[in-house]
Design an enzyme around this catalytic site. Sequence first.
Site, PDB file in Angstrom:
ATOM      1  N   TYR A  93      56.392  43.816 -33.496  1.00  0.00           N
ATOM      2  CA  TYR A  93      55.503  43.283 -34.552  1.00  0.00           C
ATOM      3  C   TYR A  93      55.369  44.284 -35.709  1.00  0.00           C
ATOM      4  CZ  TYR A  93      53.891  40.060 -30.844  1.00  0.00           C
ATOM      5  OH  TYR A  93      53.817  39.138 -29.825  1.00  0.00           O
ATOM      6  N   HIS A 142      59.237  42.379 -23.421  1.00  0.00           N
ATOM      7  CA  HIS A 142      58.949  41.287 -24.358  1.00  0.00           C
ATOM      8  C   HIS A 142      59.831  40.057 -24.133  1.00  0.00           C
ATOM      9  CE1 HIS A 142      57.417  40.704 -28.761  1.00  0.00           C
ATOM     10  NE2 HIS A 142      57.455  39.567 -28.129  1.00  0.00           N
TER      11      HIS A 142
HETATM   12  N1  LIG Z   1      55.356  37.314 -25.935  1.00  0.00           N
HETATM   13  C1  LIG Z   1      55.823  36.615 -26.943  1.00  0.00           C
HETATM   14  O1  LIG Z   1      57.032  36.348 -27.061  1.00  0.00           O
HETATM   15  C2  LIG Z   1      54.861  36.135 -27.985  1.00  0.00           C
HETATM   16  C3  LIG Z   1      55.266  35.173 -28.938  1.00  0.00           C
HETATM   17  C4  LIG Z   1      54.327  34.737 -29.886  1.00  0.00           C
HETATM   18  C5  LIG Z   1      53.047  35.247 -29.875  1.00  0.00           C
HETATM   19  N2  LIG Z   1      52.673  36.203 -28.945  1.00  0.00           N
HETATM   20  C6  LIG Z   1      51.292  36.756 -28.896  1.00  0.00           C
HETATM   21  O2  LIG Z   1      50.367  35.672 -28.802  1.00  0.00           O
HETATM   22  C7  LIG Z   1      49.434  35.748 -29.886  1.00  0.00           C
HETATM   23  C8  LIG Z   1      48.973  34.360 -30.285  1.00  0.00           C
HETATM   24  O3  LIG Z   1      50.051  33.546 -30.645  1.00  0.00           O
HETATM   25  P1  LIG Z   1      50.414  33.175 -32.164  1.00  0.00           P
HETATM   26  O4  LIG Z   1      49.800  34.184 -33.074  1.00  0.00           O
HETATM   27  O5  LIG Z   1      51.872  33.017 -32.254  1.00  0.00           O
HETATM   28  O6  LIG Z   1      49.773  31.744 -32.385  1.00  0.00           O
HETATM   29  P2  LIG Z   1      48.329  31.063 -32.153  1.00  0.00           P
HETATM   30  O7  LIG Z   1      47.320  32.060 -31.763  1.00  0.00           O
HETATM   31  O8  LIG Z   1      48.555  29.877 -31.293  1.00  0.00           O
HETATM   32  O9  LIG Z   1      48.013  30.470 -33.595  1.00  0.00           O
HETATM   33  C9  LIG Z   1      47.748  31.288 -34.694  1.00  0.00           C
HETATM   34  C10 LIG Z   1      47.592  30.384 -35.926  1.00  0.00           C
HETATM   35  O10 LIG Z   1      46.411  29.585 -35.804  1.00  0.00           O
HETATM   36  C11 LIG Z   1      45.527  29.858 -36.901  1.00  0.00           C
HETATM   37  N3  LIG Z   1      44.172  29.859 -36.340  1.00  0.00           N
HETATM   38  C12 LIG Z   1      43.647  30.740 -35.451  1.00  0.00           C
HETATM   39  N4  LIG Z   1      42.383  30.393 -35.118  1.00  0.00           N
HETATM   40  C13 LIG Z   1      42.104  29.256 -35.805  1.00  0.00           C
HETATM   41  C14 LIG Z   1      40.965  28.424 -35.879  1.00  0.00           C
HETATM   42  N5  LIG Z   1      39.873  28.686 -35.161  1.00  0.00           N
HETATM   43  N6  LIG Z   1      41.014  27.331 -36.697  1.00  0.00           N
HETATM   44  C15 LIG Z   1      42.136  27.055 -37.427  1.00  0.00           C
HETATM   45  N7  LIG Z   1      43.249  27.826 -37.392  1.00  0.00           N
HETATM   46  C16 LIG Z   1      43.235  28.918 -36.592  1.00  0.00           C
HETATM   47  C17 LIG Z   1      45.959  31.193 -37.452  1.00  0.00           C
HETATM   48  O11 LIG Z   1      45.727  31.258 -38.836  1.00  0.00           O
HETATM   49  P3  LIG Z   1      44.911  32.472 -39.557  1.00  0.00           P
HETATM   50  O12 LIG Z   1      45.446  33.784 -39.057  1.00  0.00           O
HETATM   51  O13 LIG Z   1      45.224  32.229 -41.000  1.00  0.00           O
HETATM   52  O14 LIG Z   1      43.473  32.258 -39.209  1.00  0.00           O
HETATM   53  C18 LIG Z   1      47.472  31.179 -37.196  1.00  0.00           C
HETATM   54  O15 LIG Z   1      48.132  30.447 -38.196  1.00  0.00           O
HETATM   55  C19 LIG Z   1      50.237  36.471 -30.969  1.00  0.00           C
HETATM   56  O16 LIG Z   1      49.440  36.947 -32.013  1.00  0.00           O
HETATM   57  C20 LIG Z   1      50.912  37.535 -30.146  1.00  0.00           C
HETATM   58  O17 LIG Z   1      50.022  38.584 -29.847  1.00  0.00           O
HETATM   59  C21 LIG Z   1      53.572  36.633 -28.015  1.00  0.00           C
END
Ligand SMILES: NC(=O)c1ccc[n+]([C@@H]2O[C@H](COP(=O)([O-])OP(=O)(O)OC[C@H]3O[C@@H](n4cnc5c(N)ncnc54)[C@H](OP(=O)(O)O)[C@@H]3O)[C@@H](O)[C@H]2O)c1
Length: 282
Positions: free
Chosen positions: A49, A107
């Site tokens: 990241y 990862h």
């Molecule tokens: N191991 C892996 O391969 C892998 C892959 C992907 C992700 N991850 C981890 O999982 C975490 C979460 O997944 P993700 O970031 O991909 O997606 P997510 O948490 O499912 O979704 C994040 C999105 O939702 C929005 N959001 C968050 N809370 C909200 C709310 N209450 N109302 C409306 N919109 C909202 C955010 O926008 P804003 O930021 O603009 O609020 C962002 O666009 C990552 O940050 C990372 O740490 C791991």
Amino acid sequence: MDYVTLNDGMMMPQLGLGVYQIDDQNVTKQTVMDGLKNGYRLIDTASAYFNEEGVGEGIKASGVARKDIFLTSKLWWQDYAYEDAKKGIDTSLEKLGTDYLDLYLLHQPVGDIFGAWRALEEAQKAGKIRSIGVSNMNSGRLTDLIANSSVVPSINQVEIHPFFQEKDQVEYMKSQNVTPEAWGPLAQGAHDIFNNSILKEIGEKYNKSVAQVVLRWLLQRGVVVIPKSTHEQRLIQNIDVFDFKLSDDDMNKIATLDLNKGVADYSDPDFVNMLLKLRVRN
Ligand SMILES: NC(=O)c1ccc[n+]([C@@H]2O[C@H](COP(=O)([O-])OP(=O)(O)OC[C@H]3O[C@@H](n4cnc5c(N)ncnc54)[C@H](OP(=O)(O)O)[C@@H]3O)[C@@H](O)[C@H]2O)c1
């Protein structure tokens, strides 16, 4: 906050803050500070990241004691060869400005998984990492790793959300004493999730938002969740999910949303080839 106990005895908050796709170190720092100020105690980052420095700075500036924070990072597949993995662990520690990680994950399930896992096992023995785990492993890969190593992964962090519910995989992980953790719990905003009529209707009943309903549904399935947001009001909203309980009927309604298809498909050669092209250094 609810906690889960991992298979090595470590306690982990069941809800935390993910910082994927926050590229700017200052925004990362501010987001981590906002999260910690509002009660988050689990932070999920990764070497891939490129924001481990910002996370470390946010933790330091927050005034919250390091011992009260559960810090996760991840090793990118390019560093999986045993010697590279040892260096990769030290690089994460240095960038995060800490002398231990609470959790370190492999990862991606590609490359020299066994070389990397041996390095993680040794780092755990040396006290550099408290819990070691994996990410994106399907049940077959997980079975192989468990059968051929001495430490069972504490966590498998995989894509799980209402449109990709992974029921069998979650049950299998639990049967192996591996705690399931959901990435993309809010489907990364896809499928117009925040306007989904079933989720909205359920939310109205409990006076909660769609995001809160979805996170609650995952918590009730025994899954650890790490929603990402850079907006403080959303951070506050996303952690405010411990004062209500979805009924069995509502859990079943959400179960009907499953499309059985995620953004990541590890059985698709094109997807795996795409991953193998993602390099974090030359
Ligand atoms: N191991 C892996 O391969 C892998 C892959 C992907 C992700 N991850 C981890 O999982 C975490 C979460 O997944 P993700 O970031 O991909 O997606 P997510 O948490 O499912 O979704 C994040 C999105 O939702 C929005 N959001 C968050 N809370 C909200 C709310 N209450 N109302 C409306 N919109 C909202 C955010 O926008 P804003 O930021 O603009 O609020 C962002 O666009 C990552 O940050 C990372 O740490 C791991």
